[in-house]
Motif scaffolding. Sequence first.
Motif, short mmCIF file in Angstrom:
data_model
loop_
_atom_site.label_atom_id
_atom_site.label_comp_id
_atom_site.label_asym_id
_atom_site.label_seq_id
_atom_site.Cartn_x
_atom_site.Cartn_y
_atom_site.Cartn_z
N LYS A 91 5.67 -7.47 4.20
CA LYS A 91 4.48 -7.05 4.94
C LYS A 91 4.46 -7.60 6.35
O LYS A 91 3.92 -6.96 7.26
CB LYS A 91 3.23 -7.48 4.19
CG LYS A 91 2.99 -6.74 2.88
CD LYS A 91 2.81 -5.24 3.08
CE LYS A 91 1.56 -4.92 3.89
NZ LYS A 91 1.37 -3.44 4.00
N ASP A 217 -6.66 -2.84 10.52
CA ASP A 217 -5.73 -2.25 9.55
C ASP A 217 -5.55 -3.21 8.37
O ASP A 217 -4.44 -3.57 7.98
CB ASP A 217 -4.38 -1.94 10.19
CG ASP A 217 -3.50 -1.08 9.30
OD1 ASP A 217 -4.04 -0.33 8.47
OD2 ASP A 217 -2.26 -1.19 9.41
N GLU A 219 -5.40 -4.89 4.68
CA GLU A 219 -4.97 -4.56 3.32
C GLU A 219 -5.16 -5.79 2.45
O GLU A 219 -4.90 -6.92 2.87
CB GLU A 219 -3.50 -4.15 3.30
CG GLU A 219 -2.97 -3.88 1.89
CD GLU A 219 -1.47 -3.65 1.86
OE1 GLU A 219 -0.77 -4.39 1.14
OE2 GLU A 219 -0.99 -2.74 2.56
N ALA A 221 -4.22 -7.32 -1.50
CA ALA A 221 -3.38 -7.08 -2.67
C ALA A 221 -3.38 -8.30 -3.58
O ALA A 221 -3.62 -9.43 -3.15
CB ALA A 221 -1.95 -6.76 -2.24
#
Length: 271
Positions: A91, A217, A219, A221
Motif C-alpha cells: 500500500k 483517499d 482506506e 482494512a
Amino acid sequence: SRVARDGDTALLVLPDHKRLISRLARGSVQHTHLGSLEHDAIIGRPWGRELLTNTGRRVLVLRPSLEEILSNLPREGQIIFAKDIGYILLKLSIGPGCRVIEAGTGSGALAVALAHYVAPSGQLYTYEQRADMFDRSGRNLQAAGLLASVTRHHHDIGEGFLETDVDALFLDVREPWLYLRQAAHALADGGFLGALVPTVNQLVALTTALEASVLGDVEIAELLLRIYKPVPERVRPQDRMTAHTGYLIFARKQADAETEPMAAATDDAGP
C-alpha cells in the motif's frame, strides 16, 4: 550466497518441527533440546542440507525468509505482524530508492522490512522516543545487516520530522491523529500515509482527524490469517489463529494548492 557463511543468519528446523534462528559464527555451538550442532559444521555447506546433532538427531539447515527473521526478532512489547507488514509494503509502494519515515520504531520489525525493501539506494528514517526501544531496535537492525539503509532518531515527533518530501510515512504510535500535521509536512505531494491502531476508538479518532486534514483517499482494512496443518491424513486449521492485530489506515497527501480546473470539453474530435 548458495552456501552458509560466517555471520549469516540460519534457520534450524528440528525433527519435532521446532524452528530456531541462529547467527553463524566460527567456533560457536547451537544448543537445542535434541542435542547441539557446531556452527563450523554449517558454515561452507549449501543451504537445505540435513546435519546431525551430537545426539544423532537430524536438523534441516535453511536460509531464513524475511518473515521468519521478523517472527523471531528479540522484542520489547508487541510488534507489527508479518501479515500486516506485507500489505503495508504494498500500500505504501515501498521499493528500492524510496525515502520512508516510520514512527515509532518499537522493537524494529517493520523497520527491518522497510529497510530491506528500500535498500540499497533508498533510506528509512525511523523515530523512537523510548530509550529501551531505541536500543533494542538498533540491535535488531544491526543483526539484520541493514543499518546502512537506516537513519535512526531518538526524537519526539510532536516537534516535527527532520525530513521533508518523503515518498511514504507510517505512524505506529498510540495517538496518530495528533501527528497528521507533522506527517503532511514531511510527505511529498501525493505521498503515501499509513497507520496502525488496535481499537475502534482509535480508528474513529484517526478517521475524524483525516477528514479535516490534507490527507485524503482514505482506506481502512483488517487482515486475518489462518494457517493449516500440512498433514495429508488430517488437513485442518491450526488450533491457534492470528486474528485481529490492528486496523490499517491508508491515505494520500493532496497538494496544498487548489485543484486546477479541467480544460473545457469541445465538440472538435479532430486532430
